[in-house]
Design a protein around this motif. Structure first.
Motif, short mmCIF file in Angstrom:
data_model
loop_
_atom_site.label_atom_id
_atom_site.label_comp_id
_atom_site.label_asym_id
_atom_site.label_seq_id
_atom_site.Cartn_x
_atom_site.Cartn_y
_atom_site.Cartn_z
N LYS A 1 1.73 -6.33 -1.87
CA LYS A 1 0.51 -6.01 -1.12
C LYS A 1 0.38 -4.50 -0.93
N PHE A 2 1.49 -3.82 -0.61
CA PHE A 2 1.48 -2.37 -0.43
C PHE A 2 1.05 -1.67 -1.72
N THR B 1 -2.36 0.40 -1.87
CA THR B 1 -2.18 1.85 -1.87
C THR B 1 -2.33 2.47 -3.24
N PHE B 2 -1.94 1.75 -4.29
CA PHE B 2 -1.92 2.31 -5.64
C PHE B 2 -2.75 1.48 -6.62
N ALA B 3 -3.73 0.75 -6.09
CA ALA B 3 -4.60 -0.10 -6.92
C ALA B 3 -3.79 -1.02 -7.82
N GLY B 4 -2.65 -1.46 -7.32
CA GLY B 4 -1.83 -2.41 -8.08
C GLY B 4 -1.00 -1.78 -9.19
N GLN C 1 2.06 4.17 -10.96
CA GLN C 1 1.58 5.16 -9.98
C GLN C 1 2.49 5.19 -8.76
N PHE C 2 2.93 4.01 -8.31
CA PHE C 2 3.84 3.95 -7.16
C PHE C 2 5.16 4.66 -7.48
N LEU C 3 5.74 4.34 -8.62
CA LEU C 3 7.02 4.96 -9.00
C LEU C 3 6.89 6.47 -9.14
#
Length: 119
Positions: A79-80, A84-87, A91-93
């Motif tokens: 969910k985060f 936050t990163f459009a899935g 991008q998260f990493l």
């Protein structure tokens, strides 16, 4: 599960259940009084809230989990990243690695995950 987020108090309470399940609702009241200094009404209010979220059940006075702590953490993480990163896991990493240098062990674990999941 309808809602992924748990507040700090809900998380502490959920941990009590996961660490001690199955347990009677009476034992849970005693445990919450001992560990969290809660009154019976508070215990039942928070338990009802977590049951409504689909995390636990109180059936015939016995409290058990419907999902594991790991499953909840996984759902919260998904969910985060989605919110936050459009899935986008890349991008998260990237954002994570900008602020915290990855250790060789972490890089190896990520590479192993990639290798295992490569088409």
């Amino acid at each position: 599960m309808s809602e992924y987020r748990l507040g700090e108090i809900e998380t502490q309470f959920a941990d009590l259940i996961w660490d001690n399940e199955p347990l009677s609702s009476g034992d849970l009241v005693k445990l919450a009084a001992e560990k969290l200094s809660w009154k019976k009404s508070t215990t039942y209010t928070i338990l009802r809230r977590l049951c409504e979220k689909g995390i636990f059940q109180n059936q015939d006075g016995v409290v058990t989990s419907l999902i594991s702590k790991e499953e909840l953490q996984s759902a919260q993480s998904e969910k985060f990243v989605e919110d936050t990163f459009a899935g986008s896991l890349p991008q998260f990493l990237t954002a994570f690695a900008r602020r915290k240098k990855l250790s060789k062990q972490e890089i190896d674990e990520i590479q192993r995950f990639i290798d295992e999941n490569r088409g």
